[in-house]
Design a protein around this motif. Structure first.
Motif, PDB file in Angstrom:
ATOM      1  N   ASP A  42       0.809  -1.213   0.000  1.00  0.00           N
ATOM      2  CA  ASP A  42       0.000   0.000   0.000  1.00  0.00           C
ATOM      3  C   ASP A  42       0.846   1.268   0.000  1.00  0.00           C
ATOM      4  O   ASP A  42       0.420   2.305  -0.514  1.00  0.00           O
ATOM      5  CB  ASP A  42      -0.938   0.012   1.210  1.00  0.00           C
ATOM      6  CG  ASP A  42      -2.231  -0.739   0.949  1.00  0.00           C
ATOM      7  OD1 ASP A  42      -2.456  -1.152  -0.210  1.00  0.00           O
ATOM      8  OD2 ASP A  42      -3.025  -0.912   1.896  1.00  0.00           O
ATOM      9  N   GLU A  43       2.036   1.212   0.574  1.00  0.00           N
ATOM     10  CA  GLU A  43       2.894   2.392   0.576  1.00  0.00           C
ATOM     11  C   GLU A  43       3.334   2.738  -0.849  1.00  0.00           C
ATOM     12  O   GLU A  43       3.376   3.915  -1.232  1.00  0.00           O
ATOM     13  CB  GLU A  43       4.113   2.160   1.467  1.00  0.00           C
ATOM     14  CG  GLU A  43       4.981   3.402   1.636  1.00  0.00           C
ATOM     15  CD  GLU A  43       6.123   3.192   2.593  1.00  0.00           C
ATOM     16  OE1 GLU A  43       7.053   4.019   2.570  1.00  0.00           O
ATOM     17  OE2 GLU A  43       6.097   2.202   3.356  1.00  0.00           O
ATOM     18  N   VAL A  44       3.637   1.713  -1.634  1.00  0.00           N
ATOM     19  CA  VAL A  44       4.001   1.938  -3.032  1.00  0.00           C
ATOM     20  C   VAL A  44       2.799   2.480  -3.794  1.00  0.00           C
ATOM     21  O   VAL A  44       2.905   3.465  -4.540  1.00  0.00           O
ATOM     22  CB  VAL A  44       4.514   0.641  -3.683  1.00  0.00           C
ATOM     23  CG1 VAL A  44       4.794   0.854  -5.169  1.00  0.00           C
ATOM     24  CG2 VAL A  44       5.763   0.149  -2.970  1.00  0.00           C
ATOM     25  N   LEU A  45       1.645   1.851  -3.617  1.00  0.00           N
ATOM     26  CA  LEU A  45       0.439   2.294  -4.306  1.00  0.00           C
ATOM     27  C   LEU A  45       0.097   3.730  -3.931  1.00  0.00           C
ATOM     28  O   LEU A  45      -0.328   4.530  -4.779  1.00  0.00           O
ATOM     29  CB  LEU A  45      -0.730   1.361  -3.981  1.00  0.00           C
ATOM     30  CG  LEU A  45      -2.069   1.676  -4.661  1.00  0.00           C
ATOM     31  CD1 LEU A  45      -1.926   1.719  -6.177  1.00  0.00           C
ATOM     32  CD2 LEU A  45      -3.128   0.668  -4.247  1.00  0.00           C
ATOM     33  N   ALA A  46       0.297   4.074  -2.663  1.00  0.00           N
ATOM     34  CA  ALA A  46       0.025   5.448  -2.224  1.00  0.00           C
ATOM     35  C   ALA A  46       0.911   6.443  -2.963  1.00  0.00           C
ATOM     36  O   ALA A  46       0.457   7.527  -3.367  1.00  0.00           O
ATOM     37  CB  ALA A  46       0.237   5.562  -0.715  1.00  0.00           C
ATOM     38  N   ARG A  47       2.174   6.098  -3.173  1.00  0.00           N
ATOM     39  CA  ARG A  47       3.067   6.992  -3.897  1.00  0.00           C
ATOM     40  C   ARG A  47       2.615   7.157  -5.352  1.00  0.00           C
ATOM     41  O   ARG A  47       2.681   8.255  -5.915  1.00  0.00           O
ATOM     42  CB  ARG A  47       4.508   6.475  -3.840  1.00  0.00           C
ATOM     43  CG  ARG A  47       5.155   6.621  -2.476  1.00  0.00           C
ATOM     44  CD  ARG A  47       6.670   6.547  -2.581  1.00  0.00           C
ATOM     45  NE  ARG A  47       7.158   5.242  -3.005  1.00  0.00           N
ATOM     46  CZ  ARG A  47       7.414   4.224  -2.181  1.00  0.00           C
ATOM     47  NH1 ARG A  47       7.165   4.336  -0.884  1.00  0.00           N
ATOM     48  NH2 ARG A  47       7.889   3.088  -2.641  1.00  0.00           N
ATOM     49  N   ALA A  52      -0.175  10.584  -9.452  1.00  0.00           N
ATOM     50  CA  ALA A  52      -1.316  10.823 -10.339  1.00  0.00           C
ATOM     51  C   ALA A  52      -2.077  12.075  -9.921  1.00  0.00           C
ATOM     52  O   ALA A  52      -2.496  12.886 -10.758  1.00  0.00           O
ATOM     53  CB  ALA A  52      -2.246   9.607 -10.328  1.00  0.00           C
ATOM     54  N   HIS A  53      -2.229  12.261  -8.623  1.00  0.00           N
ATOM     55  CA  HIS A  53      -3.008  13.393  -8.104  1.00  0.00           C
ATOM     56  C   HIS A  53      -2.292  14.726  -8.320  1.00  0.00           C
ATOM     57  O   HIS A  53      -2.901  15.788  -8.214  1.00  0.00           O
ATOM     58  CB  HIS A  53      -3.276  13.173  -6.610  1.00  0.00           C
ATOM     59  CG  HIS A  53      -4.217  14.168  -6.008  1.00  0.00           C
ATOM     60  ND1 HIS A  53      -5.433  14.494  -6.570  1.00  0.00           N
ATOM     61  CD2 HIS A  53      -4.111  14.935  -4.878  1.00  0.00           C
ATOM     62  CE1 HIS A  53      -6.039  15.395  -5.814  1.00  0.00           C
ATOM     63  NE2 HIS A  53      -5.252  15.694  -4.795  1.00  0.00           N
TER      64      HIS A  53
END
Length: 290
Positions: A42-47, A52-53
């Motif tokens: 999840d830490e990778v996905l959060a980055r 993207a944001h």
């Protein structure tokens, strides 16, 4: 990245950072195969989502949302939508290319760690026409910029991304309970991979080739002649860049260990970036494929 692709600057990234940016662009791939069964941290996905944001958006409308899809049964239903859409698309393919089309691997919906549907909320900036008065589709274009940011950040992290465009939008909206005023822009397969291919799959399998950039550069007007020096420079850089890539260019980045959640600024650090080229010619005839 070869030194010929970068130049020193007084107000920019250092050489290593510039190399990382260009490497991410040139080695990004539309991944359909090579997905590993590993879960995506999840830490990778959060980055990736933070990247993207931070995409550019006209009028600062930020029209995107990100639907994370992990459930195997739901993904199987999405794959059924893909298979149905593929059969609908097949008759539109040139007769002599249909056999090749059937052999192409065009999705990794169930094989990847997770799927993400990036959508565009077309009512999010309805009270502010800034940048959309004459071009109302700019919210869609802004969302595509978010897709690209996500993709390049993923390549930097050694995470594969595959864009599945062969899905009927209405059926996908129904399956994912997407409201009428929201448009699904990109359905992405996301996960760790064993390798990144040296070339786009559609180029490797003979579906298309990359168009020569000098032929696409025009001067002053559409089809305007000129810019001979620029075209010559592009051709020279491309010839050098066409040299065989080193193993490091296709090397998969190691999984990132657990640590404190990143600050927004550090999440976008160029020291972890990698990237790829534009889509192969005529790739759009088979949906995704760069």
């Amino acid at each position: 990245m070869p030194e010929h692709m970068t130049a020193p600057g007084s107000d920019g990234f250092d050489q290593m950072a510039r190399d990382a940016v260009y490497r991410a662009m040139f080695t990004r791939r539309d991944v359909r195969s090579h997905f590993l069964p590993d879960a995506l941290d999840d830490e990778v996905l959060a980055r990736l989502l933070l990247a993207a944001h931070h995409a550019p958006s006209v009028g600062f409308m930020q029209p995107w949302n990100f639907i994370v899809i992990r459930d195997a049964a739901r993904r199987a239903e999405v794959r059924d939508l893909f298979l149905a859409a593929r059969e609908q698309e097949l008759p539109a393919i040139e007769q002599e290319r249909q056999a090749l089309y059937r052999k192409l691997k065009l999705e990794g919906i169930c094989e990847s760690a997770l799927n993400i549907c990036i959508t565009c909320d077309r009512q999010r900036s309805k009270g502010s026409p800034l940048g959309r008065w004459h071009n109302p589709e700019m919210d869609l274009y802004s969302t595509v910029c978010a897709v690209q940011n996500f993709w390049l950040a993923a390549r930097a992290e050694g995470v594969g991304v595959g864009w599945v465009s062969i899905i009927e939008a209405g059926a996908l909206k129904s399956l994912l309970s997407i409201p009428d005023h929201v448009t699904p822009v990109a359905y992405l397969c996301v996960g760790r991979v064993s390798e990144f291919a040296p070339k786009p799959d559609l180029e490797t399998h003979g579906w298309g080739r990359r168009l020569p950039l000098p032929e696409l550069i025009m001067s002053e007007t559409f089809c305007g002649q000129g810019e001979v020096r620029l075209k010559s420079t592009v051709a020279r850089l491309n010839a050098v860049n066409a040299a065989p890539a080193s193993p490091a260019d296709q090397r998969v980045a190691p999984a990132v260990s657990q640590r404190e959640p990143p600050k927004e600024a550090s999440a976008l650090s160029l020291s972890s970036l990698n990237f790829d080229e534009a889509s192969a010619s005529r790739a759009s005839q088979a949906g995704s494929g760069t």
